[in-house]
Structure formats: C-alpha cells, structure tokens
Write an enzyme that holds these catalytic residues in place. Structure first.
Site, short mmCIF file in Angstrom:
data_model
loop_
_atom_site.label_atom_id
_atom_site.label_comp_id
_atom_site.label_asym_id
_atom_site.label_seq_id
_atom_site.Cartn_x
_atom_site.Cartn_y
_atom_site.Cartn_z
N CYS A 111 1.04 -0.69 -0.44
CA CYS A 111 -0.09 0.03 -0.04
C CYS A 111 1.17 0.99 -0.27
O CYS A 111 2.19 0.93 -0.64
CB CYS A 111 -1.06 -0.27 0.84
SG CYS A 111 -2.47 1.50 0.75
N ASP A 180 -3.54 1.37 9.91
CA ASP A 180 -4.62 2.01 9.84
C ASP A 180 -5.19 1.74 12.09
O ASP A 180 -5.91 3.20 12.62
CB ASP A 180 -5.87 1.27 8.82
CG ASP A 180 -5.57 2.28 7.96
OD1 ASP A 180 -5.06 1.02 7.23
OD2 ASP A 180 -5.99 3.25 7.57
N LYS A 216 -2.08 5.66 16.08
CA LYS A 216 -2.66 4.43 15.34
C LYS A 216 -3.37 3.57 16.25
O LYS A 216 -4.58 2.16 15.64
CB LYS A 216 -2.21 3.94 14.51
CG LYS A 216 -1.07 4.70 13.43
CD LYS A 216 -1.86 4.82 12.66
CE LYS A 216 -1.18 5.75 11.21
NZ LYS A 216 -0.45 5.61 10.60
C1 RUB Z 1 -3.65 2.85 3.73
C2 RUB Z 1 -3.21 2.03 4.00
C3 RUB Z 1 -1.67 2.80 4.72
C4 RUB Z 1 -2.55 2.79 6.38
C5 RUB Z 1 -1.07 3.70 7.03
O1 RUB Z 1 -5.15 2.95 3.20
O2 RUB Z 1 -3.80 0.74 4.52
O3 RUB Z 1 -1.18 0.98 5.10
O4 RUB Z 1 -3.14 4.13 6.72
O5 RUB Z 1 -0.41 4.76 6.47
P1 RUB Z 1 -5.56 4.07 2.26
P2 RUB Z 1 0.37 5.66 6.88
O6 RUB Z 1 -4.94 4.46 1.37
O7 RUB Z 1 -7.41 2.81 1.49
O8 RUB Z 1 -5.86 5.24 3.02
O9 RUB Z 1 1.06 5.47 7.47
O10 RUB Z 1 0.86 6.99 6.29
O11 RUB Z 1 -0.07 5.80 8.21
#
Ligand code: RUB
Length: 295
Positions: A111, A180, A216
């Site tokens: 991701c 998340d 988180k």
């Molecule tokens: C984004 C996702 C990321 C986490 C962490 O999913 O799963 O791995 O949100 O990201 P989407 P960060 O694009 O569907 O929101 O480390 O930038 O908070």
C-alpha cells in the site's frame, strides 16, 4: 478517498476542525461546543476503520474552559500541536525503524504508508544499499503512489502484483507496513492483503515490522470493541457489474493480522513487541477506562 492513509486522514481532520473553529460564528460557549461536536461527528462518519481519525478528533476537541474565545483558542492550539507531533512522529519512526534495515537488504512494503516509507527512506539516506519491492495494492493501486515516492528519492524499487508476494518472499529480508489500527493485544488492521503477506513472511521466516504512530493504537479495543472494517464500492473492483445477473463484489478495504505474525511495532516512542500495545494506549494516549466508556 481524496485523503488517503491513516496519518494524513488524522492531520486533515485536525486541520478541518481548526479552520472551522476559527471561522465559527457562535454567541455562547455552549453553542460553540455543540457546533464543534457536530463537526467532529461528521468527520468521524467519513472513515469507520482508521482510529487515527478518532484519536485526532478526541485530542483536538479535548478542552475545559469557561469562555468562548478560550475554547476557540484551545481547538487551534490542540490541532497545531497534533499536526506537529504527528509529522515529527513519522520522522522519529524513520530513525528508529531504519536501524532494523541492514546494508544490502531487500524490503517489501504494501500500500502507501508514510510511516513505512519514512523507515525505508531514512535507511537509504543513511547510505544503506537497499532494494524495495512494492505491491500494487489492488483495487485502488496505492502501490503506484509508493513507487512514485521511492523513485523520486532514487531508491531502486520493483513493483509486483499482489499475488506475486509468495513467489518473491524468499528474496525479502524484511517486510515493513503501516497501520490503520493496532488493538490492545497488538493485532494489526491495515490495507487488505496485509494479513496474507504476514502469513507468507511467517512461513518464510522473514521479519515483519509495522511502522505506526502511537495514535494508530485503538483505546476502545481495551473495552472489547471490534474494529469496523470499511467496505468500499464494488466499482473499485468491477467498474460495470450490471451485465452479470449472479455476481456480486465483496470489497473490504482492510484486513486483520494477528499479533503472532508481527515481530515488531515501531512507534515514535520506541520499537515494541505487539504484546506491549496495551501500555501505549494507557501511558502514551492517556485514556482512562471510565472516560472511554462514556465517549
Ligand atoms: C492506506 C493504508 C496504509 C495505512 C497507514 O489505505 O492502509 O497502510 O493507512 O498509512 P487507504 P500511514 O489508502 O485505503 O486509506 O502510515 O501513511 O498513516
């Protein structure tokens, strides 16, 4: 979906509350409070899974004052502090997490996580000769954003389709993903596909690290609450399914990785084993159980 990634969602919510508080027309403290409360509810309804949104809203709207203008000032100060701390947390995670990457390592990420990318780019900037494997991350292809960001920094990167993870895992030294949500027992909720990557890493004895700011971690999971998994539109997977009479699409945006498959969670206050997650919720986020139960 214009704002993606749990950290960016949290910062955007803090900024939105701040802007709203500055321009909000209210005659009394009660009116100000109820309008801010309504704004908070609207923000929370936008994304059910990412607890960063919930924590950001809670931190920004937590004030005890008796004057209207003091309330306005508190929201602005809280929001600015949250945004600032959040940006510094991502940097700090990079510093701490990058120590786990050795010269010559191949790192796989999934991701588009700013925390995971911070770990990778800090290692690269420290002069470590690393390779990255990035998954496409169907159906929204956030992996393309990741490879763009890595490419801009000159980091050698290979893009793979999600289903190629098992074929390549024997070449991977470390998996780094974002989060998340992390629950009180260290379970990870992250982009769909994360849990099968963790399972494959476990089978291949490859280390699996989560890079996550402390906001988180989900306080409500202490009370036994389950994390709601957002289901997104079928059109993300099948743009036109009207031609099929017997086909439906199931499109969960996130999945659940048990803590047994996670070696380490790297936060801005240190790298912890998943079983220490409860301590982060209690000590860093400062939630009290009675406060939680009434929120
Ligand atoms: C984004 C996702 C990321 C986490 C962490 O999913 O799963 O791995 O949100 O990201 P989407 P960060 O694009 O569907 O929101 O480390 O930038 O908070």
């Amino acid at each position: 979906m214009e704002v993606r990634g749990a950290g960016r969602i949290a910062r955007a919510a803090a900024e939105a509350l701040m802007d709203y508080a500055v321009s909000l027309d209210a005659q009394s403290l009660d009116e100000f409070n109820s309008k801010i409360e309504r704004a908070a509810e609207i923000l929370l309804e936008t994304r059910p899974t990412a607890v960063s949104l919930y924590n950001a809203v809670w931190i920004v709207t937590k004030y005890k004052v008796s004057e209207l203008e003091d309330a306005r000032r508190s929201v602005v100060i809280n929001a600015k502090r949250f945004i600032d701390n959040s940006e510094r947390a991502v940097e700090k995670i990079g510093e701490i997490g990058s120590r786990r990457i050795r010269d010559g390592d191949t790192v796989l990420t999934h991701c588009n996580s700013m925390a995971a990318i911070s770990v990778i780019s800090t290692a690269f900037k420290a002069g470590k000769n690393i390779q990255v494997i990035a998954t496409e991350s169907r159906p929204r292809n956030q992996g393309i954003l990741t490879v763009e960001m890595l490419d801009e920094q000159g980091i050698p990167t290979t893009l793979i389709v999600d289903s190629a993870v098992r074929s390549i895992m024997n070449k991977v030294d470390l998996v780094v993903v974002g989060a998340d949500v992390i629950t009180s027992n260290g379970t990870l909720v992250n982009k769909i596909g994360t849990s099968q990557i963790a399972l494959i890493a476990h089978e291949a004895r490859t280390s699996f690290m989560v890079a996550a700011e402390t906001y988180k971690f989900s306080p409500k999971t202490i009370l036994g609450e389950l994390v709601p998994i957002e289901e997104r539109s079928s059109e993300e997977v099948l743009p036109d399914n009207s031609k099929y009479k017997h086909v439906k699409v199931y499109n969960p945006a996130f999945d659940v990785t048990p803590h047994q498959y996670i070696d380490l969670i790297c936060t801005e206050v240190g790298a912890i084993p998943p079983v220490m997650s409860y301590m982060i919720i209690k000590e860093k986020l400062g939630w009290e159980l009675d406060e939680l139960a009434s929120s």
